[in-house]
Design an enzyme around this catalytic site. Structure first.
Site, PDB file in Angstrom:
ATOM      1  N   GLU A 280       8.974 -34.036  -3.145  1.00  0.00           N
ATOM      2  CA  GLU A 280       9.467 -34.599  -4.419  1.00  0.00           C
ATOM      3  C   GLU A 280       9.969 -36.016  -4.187  1.00  0.00           C
ATOM      4  OE1 GLU A 280      11.231 -32.415  -7.611  1.00  0.00           O
ATOM      5  OE2 GLU A 280      11.507 -30.696  -6.296  1.00  0.00           O
TER       6      GLU A 280
ATOM      7  N   GLY B 111       7.008 -42.979  -4.364  1.00  0.00           N
ATOM      8  CA  GLY B 111       5.671 -43.399  -3.962  1.00  0.00           C
ATOM      9  C   GLY B 111       5.548 -43.871  -2.519  1.00  0.00           C
TER      10      GLY B 111
ATOM     11  N   ASP C 164      18.782 -41.381  -6.656  1.00  0.00           N
ATOM     12  CA  ASP C 164      18.917 -40.281  -7.627  1.00  0.00           C
ATOM     13  C   ASP C 164      20.091 -39.340  -7.343  1.00  0.00           C
ATOM     14  OD1 ASP C 164      16.602 -41.265  -8.660  1.00  0.00           O
ATOM     15  OD2 ASP C 164      15.335 -39.552  -8.132  1.00  0.00           O
TER      16      ASP C 164
ATOM     17  N   GLU D 169       0.837  -1.204   0.000  1.00  0.00           N
ATOM     18  CA  GLU D 169       0.000   0.000   0.000  1.00  0.00           C
ATOM     19  C   GLU D 169       0.872   1.254   0.000  1.00  0.00           C
ATOM     20  OE1 GLU D 169      -0.194  -2.568   1.949  1.00  0.00           O
ATOM     21  OE2 GLU D 169      -2.204  -3.431   1.729  1.00  0.00           O
TER      22      GLU D 169
ATOM     23  N   TRP E 126      15.370 -38.694 -17.630  1.00  0.00           N
ATOM     24  CA  TRP E 126      14.258 -37.933 -17.128  1.00  0.00           C
ATOM     25  C   TRP E 126      12.946 -38.430 -17.719  1.00  0.00           C
ATOM     26  CZ3 TRP E 126      15.567 -35.383 -13.008  1.00  0.00           C
ATOM     27  CH2 TRP E 126      16.859 -34.872 -12.898  1.00  0.00           C
TER      28      TRP E 126
ATOM     29  N   LEU F 154       7.057 -42.749   0.377  1.00  0.00           N
ATOM     30  CA  LEU F 154       6.834 -41.637   1.302  1.00  0.00           C
ATOM     31  C   LEU F 154       5.574 -40.851   0.911  1.00  0.00           C
ATOM     32  CD1 LEU F 154       7.804 -40.134   3.765  1.00  0.00           C
ATOM     33  CD2 LEU F 154       9.438 -38.889   2.340  1.00  0.00           C
TER      34      LEU F 154
HETATM   35  N1  LIG Z   1       9.523 -39.312 -11.262  1.00  0.00           N
HETATM   36  C1  LIG Z   1       9.474 -38.702 -10.114  1.00  0.00           C
HETATM   37  O1  LIG Z   1       8.811 -37.680  -9.955  1.00  0.00           O
HETATM   38  C2  LIG Z   1      10.238 -39.264  -8.968  1.00  0.00           C
HETATM   39  C3  LIG Z   1      10.801 -40.490  -9.055  1.00  0.00           C
HETATM   40  N2  LIG Z   1      11.452 -40.996  -7.990  1.00  0.00           N
HETATM   41  C4  LIG Z   1      11.959 -42.367  -8.138  1.00  0.00           C
HETATM   42  O2  LIG Z   1      11.298 -43.156  -7.165  1.00  0.00           O
HETATM   43  C5  LIG Z   1      12.159 -44.190  -6.698  1.00  0.00           C
HETATM   44  C6  LIG Z   1      12.198 -44.127  -5.172  1.00  0.00           C
HETATM   45  O3  LIG Z   1      10.900 -44.292  -4.671  1.00  0.00           O
HETATM   46  P1  LIG Z   1      10.635 -44.654  -3.152  1.00  0.00           P
HETATM   47  O4  LIG Z   1      11.395 -45.857  -2.758  1.00  0.00           O
HETATM   48  O5  LIG Z   1       9.183 -44.693  -2.994  1.00  0.00           O
HETATM   49  O6  LIG Z   1      11.359 -43.425  -2.414  1.00  0.00           O
HETATM   50  P2  LIG Z   1      10.917 -42.365  -1.320  1.00  0.00           P
HETATM   51  O7  LIG Z   1      11.460 -41.034  -1.717  1.00  0.00           O
HETATM   52  O8  LIG Z   1       9.489 -42.418  -1.049  1.00  0.00           O
HETATM   53  O9  LIG Z   1      11.695 -42.880  -0.087  1.00  0.00           O
HETATM   54  C7  LIG Z   1      11.208 -43.888   0.790  1.00  0.00           C
HETATM   55  C8  LIG Z   1      12.015 -43.798   2.035  1.00  0.00           C
HETATM   56  O10 LIG Z   1      11.592 -42.686   2.799  1.00  0.00           O
HETATM   57  C9  LIG Z   1      11.991 -42.882   4.142  1.00  0.00           C
HETATM   58  N3  LIG Z   1      10.915 -42.678   5.097  1.00  0.00           N
HETATM   59  C10 LIG Z   1      11.049 -42.055   6.271  1.00  0.00           C
HETATM   60  N4  LIG Z   1       9.904 -42.051   6.942  1.00  0.00           N
HETATM   61  C11 LIG Z   1       9.015 -42.650   6.198  1.00  0.00           C
HETATM   62  C12 LIG Z   1       7.647 -42.930   6.378  1.00  0.00           C
HETATM   63  N5  LIG Z   1       6.972 -42.570   7.478  1.00  0.00           N
HETATM   64  N6  LIG Z   1       7.017 -43.564   5.405  1.00  0.00           N
HETATM   65  C13 LIG Z   1       7.674 -43.913   4.274  1.00  0.00           C
HETATM   66  N7  LIG Z   1       8.973 -43.666   4.044  1.00  0.00           N
HETATM   67  C14 LIG Z   1       9.651 -43.041   5.002  1.00  0.00           C
HETATM   68  C15 LIG Z   1      12.556 -44.296   4.216  1.00  0.00           C
HETATM   69  O11 LIG Z   1      13.942 -44.084   4.083  1.00  0.00           O
HETATM   70  P3  LIG Z   1      15.047 -45.045   4.701  1.00  0.00           P
HETATM   71  O12 LIG Z   1      14.932 -46.305   3.874  1.00  0.00           O
HETATM   72  O13 LIG Z   1      16.311 -44.312   4.437  1.00  0.00           O
HETATM   73  O14 LIG Z   1      14.735 -45.249   6.122  1.00  0.00           O
HETATM   74  C16 LIG Z   1      11.938 -44.937   2.996  1.00  0.00           C
HETATM   75  O15 LIG Z   1      12.671 -46.056   2.571  1.00  0.00           O
HETATM   76  C17 LIG Z   1      13.492 -43.954  -7.337  1.00  0.00           C
HETATM   77  O16 LIG Z   1      13.629 -44.809  -8.442  1.00  0.00           O
HETATM   78  C18 LIG Z   1      13.421 -42.507  -7.831  1.00  0.00           C
HETATM   79  O17 LIG Z   1      14.183 -42.312  -8.987  1.00  0.00           O
HETATM   80  C19 LIG Z   1      11.589 -40.343  -6.828  1.00  0.00           C
HETATM   81  C20 LIG Z   1      11.041 -39.085  -6.686  1.00  0.00           C
HETATM   82  C21 LIG Z   1      10.298 -38.451  -7.743  1.00  0.00           C
HETATM   83  N1  LIG Z   2      12.645 -37.872 -12.604  1.00  0.00           N
HETATM   84  C1  LIG Z   2      12.073 -36.667 -12.571  1.00  0.00           C
HETATM   85  C2  LIG Z   2      12.018 -35.921 -11.361  1.00  0.00           C
HETATM   86  N2  LIG Z   2      12.553 -36.410 -10.214  1.00  0.00           N
HETATM   87  C3  LIG Z   2      12.728 -35.619  -9.021  1.00  0.00           C
HETATM   88  O1  LIG Z   2      13.710 -34.632  -9.201  1.00  0.00           O
HETATM   89  C4  LIG Z   2      14.831 -34.911  -8.358  1.00  0.00           C
HETATM   90  C5  LIG Z   2      16.100 -34.494  -9.022  1.00  0.00           C
HETATM   91  O2  LIG Z   2      16.254 -33.114  -8.861  1.00  0.00           O
HETATM   92  P1  LIG Z   2      17.597 -32.349  -9.256  1.00  0.00           P
HETATM   93  O3  LIG Z   2      18.743 -33.205  -8.824  1.00  0.00           O
HETATM   94  O4  LIG Z   2      17.556 -31.049  -8.531  1.00  0.00           O
HETATM   95  O5  LIG Z   2      17.543 -32.157 -10.745  1.00  0.00           O
HETATM   96  C6  LIG Z   2      14.715 -36.384  -8.105  1.00  0.00           C
HETATM   97  O6  LIG Z   2      15.366 -36.808  -6.964  1.00  0.00           O
HETATM   98  C7  LIG Z   2      13.230 -36.545  -7.933  1.00  0.00           C
HETATM   99  O7  LIG Z   2      12.822 -36.063  -6.698  1.00  0.00           O
HETATM  100  N3  LIG Z   2      11.393 -34.718 -11.390  1.00  0.00           N
HETATM  101  C8  LIG Z   2      10.867 -34.198 -12.541  1.00  0.00           C
HETATM  102  O8  LIG Z   2      10.318 -33.099 -12.544  1.00  0.00           O
HETATM  103  N4  LIG Z   2      10.933 -34.916 -13.688  1.00  0.00           N
HETATM  104  C9  LIG Z   2      11.499 -36.110 -13.749  1.00  0.00           C
HETATM  105  O9  LIG Z   2      11.525 -36.705 -14.832  1.00  0.00           O
END
Ligand SMILES: NC(=O)C1=CN([C@@H]2O[C@H](COP(=O)(O)OP(=O)(O)OC[C@H]3O[C@@H](n4cnc5c(N)ncnc54)[C@H](OP(=O)(O)O)[C@@H]3O)[C@@H](O)[C@H]2O)C=CC1
Ligand SMILES: Nc1c(N[C@@H]2O[C@H](COP(=O)(O)O)[C@@H](O)[C@H]2O)[nH]c(=O)[nH]c1=O
Length: 588
Positions: A321, A324, A233, A76, A203, A326
């Site tokens: 980010e 599945g 990653d 403002e 990607w 978490l």
């Molecule tokens: N395309 C995309 O947008 C994305 C893709 N990815 C891909 O997904 C894959 C990984 O997926 P994912 O295994 O599901 O990974 P997450 O990022 O979901 O990690 C899961 C981990 O989170 C930790 N954690 C802590 N507290 C909790 C809780 N309360 N509940 C669940 N988890 C908890 C544990 O870590 P700990 O085991 O250390 O105890 C667990 O093993 C990779 O291949 C990656 O490349 C990942 C992000 C984005």
């Molecule tokens: N694979 C994938 C993503 N993955 C997410 O981006 C993170 C990587 O970020 P950075 O290292 O900063 O570039 C990776 O760990 C995951 O959380 N994101 C997206 O927009 N598109 C993609 O295809």
């Protein structure tokens, strides 16, 4: 790019300014204020995003401003400086009521000094201790204040009001849910995979989509991933869209089984916080500490506990980010407010390839979570679908805001107050209900006292009094002899609906007064009711009627709660009388 779906197309704003109807102009300029406010997203946290447009008496934009960052000059003030004399006598448009925290009244002072005559405000401040203060101050100084959704409520204002809510959605959700506003973002293939079966994911989405993710990061206080994503990653999680705000990075890990070499331990650009289970890998905790990484231990490591912790540290918004595993845990804990799904036109296949959300325990499609306010946009070759998982808390109308209640009843502290809900007569405080079986005596048109079996009987009958129609007189008699307050209400309401011409023409103007006099009688003649009402001093009284949005508070606070307000007014008057006299005389 309109990340929170606020219209970001300036040309549409300018076209609409050609509309000369005053309401159309109001809606247009409020949308513009919201659009300006959106420019500061990410910089003002944990404070709101503010925009201001000043319009001259001839309806030309005279000055604009937005809060650039927390603690900088109010929108403002900037707008008044930019407008000079041109906005004198004109209108100010604010997306949100200014807050006057820490005694900062600069926004209100600027509008007064700028000589504005009228102020249009998109929404009240969502924080209870600030809500209404600036509105009251402006009105006190003689400015005409119009609030969207309260003073201006035509359909025309819906979009503008929505834009104001969306531009501060993080603040509104955080204030209502006491966790930071959380956005789950993922990129998936057309066949619903976030990585190949090997775990490789770089990607899925296009460069354009990933640039947009940098902007999303720039609007957030922190980006969070799970331990597995760190292992798989080795992400950086920085905002690399050229300048702007850089979010913190959070890793959630139970095992703390993380690599010694990781991009997230490079703290040169931005810090990382690791949250873990109490007692996990002490030696690794020491290693992280030596790198400057903060480790926070939790007795119970789950998304809700972690989010409550970051709320208390002042975080406004968090971008999830993770993979599945978490994501499912976060959704199940109810902490995710919004979802951004980037869908790439690719197919990877793979029975074991991960998907964006793990097990939610649902077995029927009818259990699926439906997104609200869904937006669809194309980003390069990808499709972005976004929407809310939880409705935005409605900010208007209100179960009387604390400041309004304080106006009516100074015993209610604007900072800490309890709400007493009442509805059914058999509940605690049920005697506050109009249906409680307490007969009252009220004067008729000739001044003769007539007994009514309950406040409800009297109130319903007054609708028909003085109408020159035998049917109206019949209604009065039927209501008077109704055996219960429920029956009296049923007769009064159904006749009002079926035969509106039987209702006295001034009813809308007098009904609050009718109710007030009936309540005053009821709570004066029964000493135990007087004591009960007085015993609620300091609390906000709300009739918890889910249906009656005028007298009651509504299902989710959307009602006007006039019954509660009148009872608080009465309580305040009784308290005033009892403190000014040893033996209170509470006559009608
Ligand atoms: N395309 C995309 O947008 C994305 C893709 N990815 C891909 O997904 C894959 C990984 O997926 P994912 O295994 O599901 O990974 P997450 O990022 O979901 O990690 C899961 C981990 O989170 C930790 N954690 C802590 N507290 C909790 C809780 N309360 N509940 C669940 N988890 C908890 C544990 O870590 P700990 O085991 O250390 O105890 C667990 O093993 C990779 O291949 C990656 O490349 C990942 C992000 C984005
Ligand atoms: N694979 C994938 C993503 N993955 C997410 O981006 C993170 C990587 O970020 P950075 O290292 O900063 O570039 C990776 O760990 C995951 O959380 N994101 C997206 O927009 N598109 C993609 O295809």
């Amino acid at each position: 790019m309109a990340l929170w779906c606020v219209s970001a197309n300036p040309s549409s704003i300018i076209c609409k300014c050609n509309a000369t109807a005053p309401h159309a102009l109001d809606a247009t300029y409020i949308r513009r204020a919201a659009q300006l406010a959106d420019k500061s997203a990410g910089f003002t946290s944990p404070h709101p995003n503010f925009g201001c447009v000043l319009v001259s008496p001839t309806n030309d934009v005279a000055g604009e401003g937005f809060l650039y960052a927390q603690g900088t000059t109010a929108a403002e003030v900037q707008a008044v400086e930019a407008a000079g004399e041109r906005s004198r006598g004109g209108t100010a448009y604010l997306n949100m009521e200014p807050g006057d925290c820490h005694g900062d009244h600069s926004a209100v002072s600027a509008l007064l000094q700028g000589g504005l005559k009228r102020v249009v405000i998109g929404m009240r401040h969502p924080l209870p201790h600030l809500r209404g203060n600036a509105v009251r101050a402006l009105r006190h100084h003689g400015l005409l204040v119009h609030l969207l959704g309260e003073d201006l409520s035509a359909n025309l204002f819906e979009d503008a009001h929505k834009a104001c809510l969306l531009v501060n959605a993080p603040l509104i959700c955080r204030a209502a849910s006491r966790v930071p506003f959380s956005v789950l973002k993922y990129a998936m293939t057309l066949d619903g995979k976030i990585a190949a079966s090997s775990g490789h994911a770089s990607w899925i989405s296009s460069k354009q989509s990933r640039n947009l993710v940098f902007e999303l990061r720039g609007r957030s206080d922190a980006v969070i991933v799970g331990g597995n994503t760190v292992r798989r990653d080795n992400p950086r999680l920085t905002a690399r869209h050229g300048g702007g705000h850089m979010p913190m990075r959070i890793v959630m890990t139970q095992s703390l089984d993380l690599p010694e070499e990781a991009n997230l331990w490079d703290m040169s650009e931005v810090s990382t916080i690791v949250v873990t289970q109490r007692g996990a890998r002490r030696s690794f905790q020491k290693f992280l500490a030596s790198k400057g990484v903060e480790v926070v231990e939790f007795d119970i490591l789950n998304p809700r506990e972690v989010m409550e912790y970051f709320h208390d540290r002042g975080y406004l918004s968090i971008l999830w980010e993770c993979g599945g595993t978490l994501a499912a845990s976060a959704i199940s804990s109810g902490v995710i407010h919004k979802v951004y799904a980037f869908i790439a036109p690719k197919i990877i296949g793979g029975k074991n390839a991960p998907s964006p959300v793990g097990d939610l325990g649902m077995v029927e499609m009818s259990q699926a979570l439906n997104l609200i306010d869904v937006c669809y946009e194309q980003v390069g070759p990808d499709m972005l679908i976004s929407g809310f998982l939880q409705p935005l808390p409605d900010m208007v109308p209100v179960i009387p805001s604390l400041d309004e209640t304080f106006d009516v009843d100074p015993t209610v502290s604007p900072y800490e107050s309890r709400i007493i809900f009442f509805y059914k007569t058999w509940d605690p405080y049920g005697a506050l209900s109009n249906f409680s079986p307490h007969p009252i005596q009220m004067p008729d048109e000739n001044g003769d006292y007539v007994t009514w079996l309950s406040v409800e009987h009297y109130y319903q009958a007054r609708k028909f009094v003085g109408v020159d129609d035998p049917m109206a007189q019949d209604c009065v008699e039927r209501i008077k002899s109704a055996k219960s307050p429920e029956e009296a209400a049923r007769i009064g309401r159904s006749m009002q609906k079926k035969k509106p011409n039987l209702i006295r023409s001034d009813w809308d103007n007098i009904k609050i007064d009718v109710m007030y006099r009936a309540l005053k009688c009821k709570f004066s003649i029964y000493p135990h009711l007087t004591s009960m009402l007085l015993s609620t001093a300091g609390s906000v009284l709300v009739e918890a009627s889910p249906h009656d949005l005028f007298w009651g508070g509504g299902r989710e606070g959307e009602g006007l709660n006039y019954l509660g307000r009148l009872l608080m007014k009465l309580r305040s008057e009784f308290l005033g009388e009892s403190s000014s006299s040893e033996t209170p005389s509470l006559t009608v």
